[in-house]
Every structure is written in structure tokens, then in C-alpha cells.
Design an enzyme around this catalytic site. Sequence first.
Site: not given
Length: 166
Positions: A40, A83
Site C-alpha cells: 500500500s 499510511k
Amino acid sequence: MLRGVLGKAFRLAGYTIQYGCIAHCAFEYVGGVVMCSGPSMEPTIQNSDIVFAENLSRHFYGIQRGDIVIAKSPSDPKSNICKRVIGLEGDKILSTSPSDVFKSRSYVPTGHVWLEGDNLQNSTDSRYYGPIPYGLIRGRIFFKIWPFSDFGFLRDSPNGQRFSDD
């Protein structure tokens, strides 16, 4: 003789507990080494890269837009996610679906942040579970340790900023 052996054993136990407490405080409040897994955050952080995460920012300096953070997963509290902070409380975010077909505006409420992976096509992030509470943030990643070919400070997001004008 028994007294001497017991004395040494208690001293050793005492030192072990002291050093354990110091290590716990260092990893909990100062920072530590983290291995990031999953695609990600590519290309910024590759699968199995080792990074340094500091925990002081979340307590003293605050998290900023663009920071890469480690947070407890809102969908699985036993795991952590890595993230990038896209929005802070009060921000209006322009987000896209993974297929880049649909665009929507989202509002980040007080006490929350909006997190997205740099690899938008392969990231489960705030576009799926919404803004996450600030309290789930564990630390800020700012330095890559491994692989040595990428040793150094992390770069900005390849996706740029995505804020709504209204």
C-alpha cells in the site's frame, strides 16, 4: 553461601526489571524500528522495508499532512497499518475510488485524521473505513533503514495533495 546466591539472584532480577522498564518506555514513548509489510505504500516504502518510527510527534509536536504514520488498524485492532496523513481535523478531502472512476468529498471530524496509502490502487485506507481517531496513531515514520540502497529520509507523496476547494 545460600544468602550470597539469593542476593545475586535478586540483584540480577532487579536489574532485569529496571532495564525492561527502560526499554519499554523507550519503545513506547521515544520510538523504534518497524518492518512495513504490504504494497500500500509503494513506491515510498516497499514490502519488508525496515523504517524508524518516532513516537514523540503524536504526543508533543502533532502530526502534519504528508507524514507517514503507524496506526492501529480500525478494522483489526491487533494489527498496525502504515499510511500517509492526507487530512487533519476540519479538512475537506477529495478522494477517489480504487478504480479512479468515482470522486467524493469527505470531511475529517474533530479528533480524526484521513489516511491513505501512496499506492492508491492497492491500499485499504480511509477511503474504505473513513477518518480514523487520532488516538489510533502510534508513531511517525521518517527514516528508512533497510534496504541500505534506500537508506535515508523518506520522500514526499507521489500523489500530491488532494484537498477540496469548498
